[in-house]
Design a protein around this motif. Sequence first.
Motif, PDB file in Angstrom:
ATOM      1  N   ARG A  18       5.506 -76.584  -6.499  1.00 64.11           N
ATOM      2  CA  ARG A  18       6.764 -76.179  -6.937  1.00 64.11           C
ATOM      3  C   ARG A  18       7.046 -76.550  -8.412  1.00 64.11           C
ATOM      4  N   HIS A  77       4.704 -66.458  -7.178  1.00 63.06           N
ATOM      5  CA  HIS A  77       4.818 -67.181  -6.024  1.00 63.06           C
ATOM      6  C   HIS A  77       4.143 -66.561  -4.774  1.00 63.06           C
ATOM      7  N   ALA A 122       6.948 -70.998   5.494  1.00 62.54           N
ATOM      8  CA  ALA A 122       6.547 -71.579   4.365  1.00 62.54           C
ATOM      9  C   ALA A 122       6.084 -73.155   4.868  1.00 62.54           C
ATOM     10  N   VAL A 123       5.409 -73.652   3.933  1.00 65.21           N
ATOM     11  CA  VAL A 123       5.072 -75.376   4.281  1.00 65.21           C
ATOM     12  C   VAL A 123       5.910 -76.125   3.524  1.00 65.21           C
ATOM     13  N   GLY A 124       6.480 -75.740   2.314  1.00 67.11           N
ATOM     14  CA  GLY A 124       7.293 -76.493   1.834  1.00 67.11           C
ATOM     15  C   GLY A 124       8.652 -76.232   2.394  1.00 67.11           C
ATOM     16  N   LEU A 164      11.551 -69.648   1.755  1.00 66.56           N
ATOM     17  CA  LEU A 164      11.853 -70.827   0.792  1.00 66.56           C
ATOM     18  C   LEU A 164      12.692 -70.268  -0.341  1.00 66.56           C
ATOM     19  N   LEU A 169      -1.692 -71.828   6.048  1.00 73.93           N
ATOM     20  CA  LEU A 169      -1.774 -71.422   4.895  1.00 73.93           C
ATOM     21  C   LEU A 169      -2.542 -72.298   3.593  1.00 73.93           C
TER      22      LEU A 169
HETATM   23  C1  GLV Z   1       4.820 -71.736  -0.348  1.00 76.89           C
HETATM   24  O1  GLV Z   1       5.153 -72.160  -1.427  1.00 76.89           O
HETATM   25  C2  GLV Z   1       4.921 -72.614   0.887  1.00 76.89           C
HETATM   26  O2  GLV Z   1       5.775 -73.507   0.660  1.00 76.89           O
HETATM   27  O3  GLV Z   1       4.673 -72.004   1.752  1.00 76.89           O
END
Ligand code: GLV
Length: 323
Positions: A242, A290, A79-81, A57, A104
């Motif tokens: 975020r 983070h 990452a998920v984001g 990320l 996650l």
């Molecule tokens: C962490 O911030 C994610 O987006 O995995």
Amino acid sequence: MRHLKIFATDVIKGSLFEDLVKEGHQLTVWDRTQNGEISESDIINNAKECDVIISMLSNKLGARTLAQLPNIKLISQYAVGFNNIDINFCQENGISVTNTPNVLTNATAELAMALMLCSARNIEAARKNVIDKKWQTWEPSGFIGKSLFNLKHGIIGAGRIGTQFAKMCKGAFNQEIIYTGPNKKSEIEETCDAKYVNLQTLLQESDIISIHCPYSEATHQLINQSAFKRMKKDILLINTARGEIIDEEAMYHFFKINNHAMAGLDVVCNEPLDDNSPLRELDNIFILPHIGSANDVARSDMAQLIFDNIQCFANGKDLKTSV
Ligand code: GLV
Ligand code: GLV
């Protein structure tokens, strides 16, 4: 099955890289401990000939960078984001993008819980007291925090993580859950008896506010100066989403004046946090680097999902978690 040329922008522990090589893929990995932080030109130089990027990320994959990587067909984000990736550019140029949702969710909800507890009970100051050898006696009025039981908790973004965290807070502390977001969500209502409210109501009524929405143009500085004006003066604010969702200057002023308010942040606008950031000055802002998804189970499942997506891609099958 196609054999792919893959560039990973950082080392991922575990067997992911070995497993990809066993499948016949050709892998290049950026070794940050040897080479330092990866730059835009490092990404371009290393990924130029590649079909796939395994991205973090922290990598900015904007149109300018991607335009110089004509061979890339898949970005597999660890990452998920994925707000670091220009998704419009990817769509227009036939680049598939995958992320790591679901696996996650528990880890990030867990970290939100840790932030909530550490902020509410002054854990950082209390620990520092021991480390600095300042512990003199049992202090009847030392380190008095806030009870978390029965508080009203406003969830901004009742997706997977927000809903999971709400369930934990309801179960552990009998908190009353309200939530906001673009749509009503049945799971949080059914499992937490949560009430859907607009943002203004949530800001005014909540004792705790936690942020779980994705970052986008729509959520850019959603929590701005006028949002802080509506909050309770002893708010407990948690952000594991975020940094850019909060206007940091407005946050600094709010927490400087209201010393009964507390913030627990896993994310900030500029990561890593600037050495000179004024946020460092305030004892009522607790910041972590983070680490939301950083537990053993989540990180290993995230790596497995990257492997599965790359294998699907190599075999011409539908991707498992395409964004
Ligand atoms: C962490 O911030 C994610 O987006 O995995
Ligand atoms: C992200 O995984 C979310 O839906 O909360």
